[in-house]
Design an enzyme around this catalytic site. Structure first.
Site, short mmCIF file in Angstrom:
data_model
loop_
_atom_site.label_atom_id
_atom_site.label_comp_id
_atom_site.label_asym_id
_atom_site.label_seq_id
_atom_site.Cartn_x
_atom_site.Cartn_y
_atom_site.Cartn_z
N ASN A 85 -14.23 32.63 134.22
CA ASN A 85 -15.19 33.19 133.27
C ASN A 85 -16.04 32.04 132.74
O ASN A 85 -15.61 31.29 131.87
CB ASN A 85 -14.43 33.88 132.12
CG ASN A 85 -15.38 34.47 131.09
OD1 ASN A 85 -16.58 34.53 131.31
ND2 ASN A 85 -14.82 34.92 129.98
N LYS A 95 -18.63 32.18 130.97
CA LYS A 95 -19.28 32.48 129.68
C LYS A 95 -20.75 32.06 129.76
O LYS A 95 -21.39 32.26 130.78
CB LYS A 95 -18.53 31.81 128.54
CG LYS A 95 -17.03 32.11 128.58
CD LYS A 95 -16.34 31.68 127.33
CE LYS A 95 -14.84 31.71 127.53
NZ LYS A 95 -14.10 31.42 126.30
N HIS A 101 -13.80 41.41 126.37
CA HIS A 101 -13.43 40.02 126.07
C HIS A 101 -13.44 39.83 124.55
O HIS A 101 -14.29 40.39 123.85
CB HIS A 101 -14.42 39.06 126.74
CG HIS A 101 -13.96 37.65 126.69
ND1 HIS A 101 -14.13 36.85 125.58
CD2 HIS A 101 -13.29 36.89 127.60
CE1 HIS A 101 -13.61 35.66 125.82
NE2 HIS A 101 -13.09 35.65 127.04
N GLU A 150 -14.43 37.53 122.71
CA GLU A 150 -15.66 37.01 122.10
C GLU A 150 -16.68 38.14 121.90
O GLU A 150 -17.48 38.10 120.96
CB GLU A 150 -16.23 35.88 122.96
CG GLU A 150 -15.40 34.61 122.78
CD GLU A 150 -15.45 33.62 123.92
OE1 GLU A 150 -16.35 33.70 124.77
OE2 GLU A 150 -14.54 32.76 123.97
N GLU A 210 -5.03 38.31 126.83
CA GLU A 210 -5.63 37.08 126.32
C GLU A 210 -5.41 37.00 124.81
O GLU A 210 -6.20 37.56 124.04
CB GLU A 210 -7.13 37.07 126.60
CG GLU A 210 -7.49 37.08 128.06
CD GLU A 210 -8.83 36.40 128.30
OE1 GLU A 210 -8.83 35.41 129.04
OE2 GLU A 210 -9.84 36.81 127.73
N GLY A 240 -9.87 29.16 124.30
CA GLY A 240 -10.75 28.04 123.98
C GLY A 240 -10.21 27.12 122.89
O GLY A 240 -10.94 26.28 122.36
N SER A 255 -6.56 29.18 127.47
CA SER A 255 -6.36 27.75 127.69
C SER A 255 -5.48 27.46 128.91
O SER A 255 -4.63 26.56 128.88
CB SER A 255 -5.81 27.07 126.44
OG SER A 255 -6.72 27.22 125.37
C1 PEP Z 1 -11.56 33.19 128.41
O1 PEP Z 1 -12.70 32.94 128.08
O2 PEP Z 1 -11.29 34.32 128.83
C2 PEP Z 1 -10.57 32.13 128.28
C3 PEP Z 1 -9.32 32.41 128.52
O3 PEP Z 1 -11.03 30.89 127.91
P1 PEP Z 1 -10.19 29.49 127.92
O4 PEP Z 1 -9.52 29.42 129.26
O5 PEP Z 1 -11.21 28.45 127.71
O6 PEP Z 1 -9.20 29.61 126.81
#
Ligand code: PEP
Length: 245
Positions: free
Chosen positions: A9, A11, A90, A92, A162, A168, A207
């Site tokens: 992803n 983003k 997601h 975000e 998630e 992040g 992460s």
């Molecule tokens: C994500 O954006 O779905 C995500 C898991 O980001 P990160 O791996 O940076 O935590």
């Protein structure tokens, strides 16, 4: 036996140069499906460069077909340029764009109409986890989404667990914490009478890095990863794919 799924992803990151670099280098690996989610403006280029290699998809779509909706991307447009997948819900988008469970359910229905494979993201905040509500929150998110779609339709794509506190932040759920939630999600699907509970892929996001991926993938109900930050470097992302193979 569920095939691993590793998704990148990006983003709001990337460039045409990065599209070419990844599209040329990445392909599905034995036992691993690989999908890249670049920003929407780069999707057509990614799909044309990567044909017959790794899949790609959109990070979001609108709820409706083409029409007078400025700024929106319709699912059928994603399909037309070669995108096969879409990320929905997601965290975000849930937090920054105030996307509700009901809106995400509508987007899921739109994705399925456009024959896109959905990755439905669910997960709790730190506060909800500390209050012992992690599974309750995730079940509510799933319940709402599945009011618009049969579990078997979701099984064309995946569920991404998630935890918001791990996205992040550099904080990763431990393999045990993640496994407990993934197993809980699969049990919930069983309790709902979902015939595909055993086959649906439940991937982890939060992460994931080259260093922690293998331990997560060893867990019986973790079928891959949705990777944000660590998907922006080709060598790192390739190592994560390798850990799943
Ligand atoms: C994500 O954006 O779905 C995500 C898991 O980001 P990160 O791996 O940076 O935590």
């Amino acid at each position: 036996m569920r095939k691993a799924l590793i998704a990148a992803n990006w983003k709001c990151h990337g460039s045409l140069k990065m599209v070419d670099e990844f599209a040329n280098a990445l392909s599905h690996e034995p036992g691993v499906d690989v999908v890249v989610f670049p920003p929407a403006v780069f999707l057509a280029q990614y799909a044309s460069r990567a044909s017959h290699k790794a899949d790609c998809g959109a990070q979001d779509i609108g709820t409706a077909e083409t029409g007078a909706r400025a700024g929106e991307v319709a699912g059928e447009m994603v399909s037309e340029v070669g995108g096969k997948w879409v990320i929905l819900g997601h965290s975000e988008r849930r937090s920054e764009q105030q996307e509700s469970d009901a809106l995400i359910a509508e987007k899921l229905a739109a994705a399925l109409r456009a024959e896109l494979r959905p990755i439905l993201c669910v997960g709790e905040t730190q506060q909800q986890r500390e209050a012992g509500q992690a599974m309750v929150v995730v079940e509510r998110q799933l319940q709402s989404a599945l009011e618009q779609a049969a579990g078997s339709q979701l099984a064309t794509g995946a569920i991404a667990y998630e935890p918001v506190w791990a996205i992040g932040t550099g904080l990763t759920a431990t393999p045990q914490q993640a496994q407990e939630m993934h197993q809980g999600i699969r049990s919930w699907l069983y309790r709902k009478g979902d015939q595909t509970a055993q086959s649906v892929r439940i991937i982890y996001g939060g992460s994931v890095k080259a260093e922690n991926a293998a331990a997560l993938f060893q867990q019986p109900d973790i079928d891959g990863a949705l990777v944000g930050g660590a998907s922006l470097q080709l060598d790192t992302f390739t190592r994560i794919i390798g850990a799943a193979g």
